[in-house]
Design an enzyme around this catalytic site. Structure first.
Site, PDB file in Angstrom:
ATOM      1  N   LYS A 285       0.928  -1.124   0.023  1.00  0.00           N
ATOM      2  CA  LYS A 285      -0.035  -0.113   0.086  1.00  0.00           C
ATOM      3  C   LYS A 285       0.979   1.154   0.010  1.00  0.00           C
ATOM      4  CE  LYS A 285      -4.404   1.321   2.281  1.00  0.00           C
ATOM      5  NZ  LYS A 285      -5.524   0.935   2.577  1.00  0.00           N
ATOM      6  N   GLU A 379     -20.420  -5.949   8.150  1.00  0.00           N
ATOM      7  CA  GLU A 379     -21.442  -5.186   8.953  1.00  0.00           C
ATOM      8  C   GLU A 379     -22.469  -6.315   9.526  1.00  0.00           C
ATOM      9  OE1 GLU A 379     -20.204  -4.174   5.936  1.00  0.00           O
ATOM     10  OE2 GLU A 379     -19.263  -2.258   6.400  1.00  0.00           O
ATOM     11  N   ARG A 407     -26.044  -2.887   4.911  1.00  0.00           N
ATOM     12  CA  ARG A 407     -25.380  -4.241   4.564  1.00  0.00           C
ATOM     13  C   ARG A 407     -26.229  -5.140   5.677  1.00  0.00           C
ATOM     14  NH1 ARG A 407     -20.672  -5.485   1.299  1.00  0.00           N
ATOM     15  NH2 ARG A 407     -21.698  -4.702  -0.522  1.00  0.00           N
TER      16      ARG A 407
HETATM   17  C1  LIG Z   1     -19.454  -2.420   3.020  1.00  0.00           C
HETATM   18  C2  LIG Z   1     -18.113  -1.643   3.161  1.00  0.00           C
HETATM   19  N1  LIG Z   1     -17.632  -1.393   4.516  1.00  0.00           N
HETATM   20  C3  LIG Z   1     -16.725  -0.478   4.650  1.00  0.00           C
HETATM   21  C4  LIG Z   1     -16.210   0.239   3.902  1.00  0.00           C
HETATM   22  C5  LIG Z   1     -14.993   1.196   4.018  1.00  0.00           C
HETATM   23  N2  LIG Z   1     -13.952   0.858   3.346  1.00  0.00           N
HETATM   24  C6  LIG Z   1     -13.344   1.359   2.078  1.00  0.00           C
HETATM   25  S1  LIG Z   1     -12.003   0.731   1.642  1.00  0.00           S
HETATM   26  C7  LIG Z   1     -11.943  -0.080   3.279  1.00  0.00           C
HETATM   27  C8  LIG Z   1     -10.634  -0.822   3.099  1.00  0.00           C
HETATM   28  C9  LIG Z   1     -10.407  -1.844   1.873  1.00  0.00           C
HETATM   29  O1  LIG Z   1      -9.258  -2.675   2.265  1.00  0.00           O
HETATM   30  P1  LIG Z   1      -8.976  -3.336   1.103  1.00  0.00           P
HETATM   31  O2  LIG Z   1      -9.964  -4.108   0.260  1.00  0.00           O
HETATM   32  O3  LIG Z   1      -7.706  -4.267   1.556  1.00  0.00           O
HETATM   33  O4  LIG Z   1      -8.504  -2.448   0.013  1.00  0.00           O
HETATM   34  P2  LIG Z   1      -7.011  -1.382   0.310  1.00  0.00           P
HETATM   35  O5  LIG Z   1      -7.344  -0.220   0.563  1.00  0.00           O
HETATM   36  O6  LIG Z   1      -6.184  -1.907   1.314  1.00  0.00           O
HETATM   37  O7  LIG Z   1      -6.264  -1.563  -1.290  1.00  0.00           O
HETATM   38  C10 LIG Z   1     -12.745   0.048   3.850  1.00  0.00           C
HETATM   39  C11 LIG Z   1     -12.938  -0.655   5.203  1.00  0.00           C
HETATM   40  C12 LIG Z   1     -16.651   0.115   2.650  1.00  0.00           C
HETATM   41  N3  LIG Z   1     -16.200   0.573   1.334  1.00  0.00           N
HETATM   42  N4  LIG Z   1     -17.696  -0.894   2.234  1.00  0.00           N
END
Ligand SMILES: Cc1ncc(C[n+]2csc(CCOP(=O)(O)OP(=O)(O)O)c2C)c(N)n1
Length: 642
Positions: A285, A379, A407
């Site tokens: 990242k 969620e 969700r």
């Molecule tokens: C249902 C839902 N819950 C929470 C989020 C908030 N959210 C956006 S990105 C993220 C982290 C995603 O992590 P990852 O899939 O590993 O992607 P990275 O940013 O590490 O590339 C979260 C928790 C979301 N987008 N959707």
């Protein structure tokens, strides 16, 4: 950006095939340069995008997404894909009203198939696309989902894995494993993936695989044979891989996600493998921008920052960044109230679904590690989990953004409301969520929470309301939701009053009508009333509704007995929202509903934009409310000399 050579000329990913390897590497660095330049002057997703530059290039090199199917999950890491699919010229409009969306958007490009911003649905959607294409005689179309390791634990992903394996469909799931969600990943799956990455033989294995791949033809049966041979080795060594194998996917990897050419080889190889495949890609990242790799949490969505010419030293985002509001945000005030409640009562526990940083719960996590639960992006589970805790006698607070709580609609219904359990929902980002746009606006919660019998729904009008509302919720024997937006919290001068079930608070009397304000727009109503008096001679009262359910019906009786217009004001869709509740209650009480004017958000998905701009656009700013009040006042007296 003027020195960029390739990106400005790149109109279609089809051109990538003409690039030399050297040019492809140059393209990767140009993409990073654009990301750094554009993201440094606005709040936008950053570190996740820096991490998928090579992956995006490799995907567009190997596949033809004019025909093949690609979904990025969550969608916040779609920026390189946007740059590769002809959107360089508009890239500077990113996350500005009328500009590019920070998530995939089919209205911008045919290369974006779904507008996504909620995690976890990609594998299901890609499977649906594949089944559709196959049934419609277009089985040459490939189907690819790229999913982050943070999104992976979402339950729906495993429902899709199960279905895909059962159907034996040719879907490629690329696990973009950077060890992070927004915060470091959590849970058992995280440990499983950690094992794969920390395996001491990973580097050696990588070399072996690479040597292998250099020797084999890239398509057809021989590849299958090689994979078959390699599979056992992977299975034996990589526990992460075994999990997917058990689920019916062919696990391939891990592959270094910053080695563009290794990625290209792997993708060439898996492209023609039949059946569901999971390709495990390790990325970093923030890759390519050291401050972001060092602090990926801060640089997930940083405030504007400055970089030096050598790309090393920067002024990092700070609370004093220009966009930082002077008053504290609702989020901070709520998080302080949660902290105080946890200090006061050992039965209070808090749950977040991977949004510890967004909910500003870091201090709670540090001070009460045994009573802080991060479920990951789950969620639905979080709510049912909270229900179990409540049944056992704890006082759970589920701190979940309004939009993501959607969700868990069924768990709110069955596990919480139907059982009458005392779970407190703190719905941050209720209302307009600004530059994230339609996937993130929390404008439906009043409508989806109101129908459940026994559910109490509150909205703090200002900072005085927050702590008493949370205290009320934690004492109440039943489910309670407290909704508040992403903005600075106002403090309206007055003696704070206790919060009691179903009672509103009169902020100011008015002869000509009244604003019934729901939560976050109370301050706008007070200002509108001030100006209506000063500038137009209209004497408008203001009521801080506090409760959307149960509604203060005594107050309604009084309001209808006393005053002229009744203007309901809410940061929610009008459909089934606060104003609808007022209308329903007024109709039931045989009051004159013709006097009611509802102000809220229309029956449409709200575009992205600054919250202030959007409030204005939808008539919810002070001027807009003044206009409505004037149009509803039968004989306004003009005091100004126009
Ligand atoms: C249902 C839902 N819950 C929470 C989020 C908030 N959210 C956006 S990105 C993220 C982290 C995603 O992590 P990852 O899939 O590993 O992607 P990275 O940013 O590490 O590339 C979260 C928790 C979301 N987008 N959707």
């Amino acid at each position: 950006m003027s020195e960029l050579e390739l990106l400005p000329q790149l109109e279609s990913p089809a051109q990538l095939g003409e690039y030399t390897d050297e040019q492809l590497l140059q393209l990767a660095s140009e993409i990073r340069e654009v990301l750094c330049t554009v993201v440094s002057d606005r709040t936008a997703h950053f570190a996740s995008n820096l991490g998928v530059v090579e992956l995006a290039i490799a995907l567009h090199l190997v596949f033809d997404f004019e025909r093949d199917r690609l979904i990025w999950d969550t969608g916040h890491q779609v920026y390189p894909h946007k740059l590769l699919t002809g959107r360089y010229a508009e890239f500077h409009t990113m996350r500005q009203r009328g500009g590019l969306m920070g998530y995939p958007n089919p209205n911008e490009s045919d290369f974006d198939l779904f507008m996504t911003g909620h995690a976890g649905a990609s594998v299901s959607s890609v499977l649906g696309l594949k089944v559709g294409d196959d049934l419609l005689g277009e089985d040459d179309r490939k189907a690819v989902a790229v999913i982050g390791d943070g999104a992976l634990p979402s339950g729906i992903v495993f429902e899709a894995f199960n279905n895909a394996a059962g159907l034996g469909k040719d879907v490629l799931v690329i696990l973009n494993d950077n060890e992070m969600g927004i915060c470091p990943r959590v849970g058992g799956l995280a440990s499983t993936l950690d094992k794969a990455r920390t395996a001491p033989f990973y580097d050696g294995l990588k070399r072996d695989v690479q040597a292998f791949l250099n020797k084999v033809p890239v398509v057809g049966q021989p590849v299958e044979n090689v994979l078959g041979g390699l599979k056992d080795a992977f299975k034996a060594f990589l526990h992460g891989g075994m999990l997917f194998e058990e689920l019916g996917f062919r696990y391939i990897g891990p592959v270094d996600g910053h080695d563009l050419f290794a990625l290209r080889r792997y993708l060439d190889m898996v492209k023609n493998v039949s059946g569901p495949v999971l390709l495990h890609v390790f990325t970093e990242k923030g890759h390519g921008f050291q401050p972001a790799t060092q602090d990926p949490v801060k640089f997930h969505t940083p405030a504007p920052f400055q970089r030096s010419d050598d790309n090393e030293v920067i002024a990092v985002p700070s609370a004093s960044a220009p966009s930082a509001p002077s008053a504290p945000a609702y989020t901070n005030v709520v998080s302080d109230a949660i902290h105080a409640a946890m200090q006061a009562d050992p039965k209070v526990v808090v749950l977040t679904a991977a949004m510890c940083a967004g909910n500003k719960l870091d201090r709670v996590r540090e001070d009460f590690p045994d009573r802080f639960f991060d479920t990951g992006i789950c969620e639905a589970h979080a709510v049912a989990f909270a229900a179990g805790m409540a049944k056992a006698g704890l006082k759970p607070i589920a701190a979940i953004y309004s939009t993501f709580l959607q969700r868990s609609f069924d768990q709110i219904f069955q596990e919480v409301a139907l059982q009458g359990l005392p779970v407190t929902f703190c719905l941050d980002r209720s209302g307009l969520c600004g530059p994230d746009g339609p996937t993130h606006h929390g404008v439906f919660d009043l409508s989806y929470l109101r129908p459940f019998p026994g559910m109490t729904v509150m909205a703090p009008g200002d900072s005085h309301d927050v702590e008493p509302m949370l205290d009320f919720a934690l004492q109440h024997d039943g489910p309670v939701a407290i909704r508040y937006p992403k903005t600075a919290i106002e403090t309206i001068e007055r003696a704070p009053r206790r919060v009691t079930l179903g009672t509103s608070e009169r902020i100011r009397e008015g002869r000509d009508g009244v604003f019934l304000a729901c939560g976050s727009l109370l301050a706008n109503c007070v200002q509108a009333a001030d100006r209506l008096a000063e500038e137009h001679g209209i004497d408008a009262g203001v009521i801080n509704a506090r409760f959307v359910k149960p509604l203060d019906t005594d107050m309604l009786q009084q309001v209808f007995a006393e005053t002229g217009f009744v203007i309901t004001v809410e940061e929610n869709v009008l459909t089934a929202g606060f104003g609808s509740a007022v209308l329903e209650a007024a109709a039931d009480a045989q009051l004159d509903t013709r006097r009611v004017q509802r102000c809220g958000l229309p029956d449409q998905f709200i575009e992205l934009g600054d919250r202030g701009e959007l409030l204005q656009l939808h008539g919810l700013d002070v001027d807009g409310l003044i206009e409505v009040a004037r149009s509803r006042t039968t004989a306004p007296t003009a005091l100004v000399d126009d």
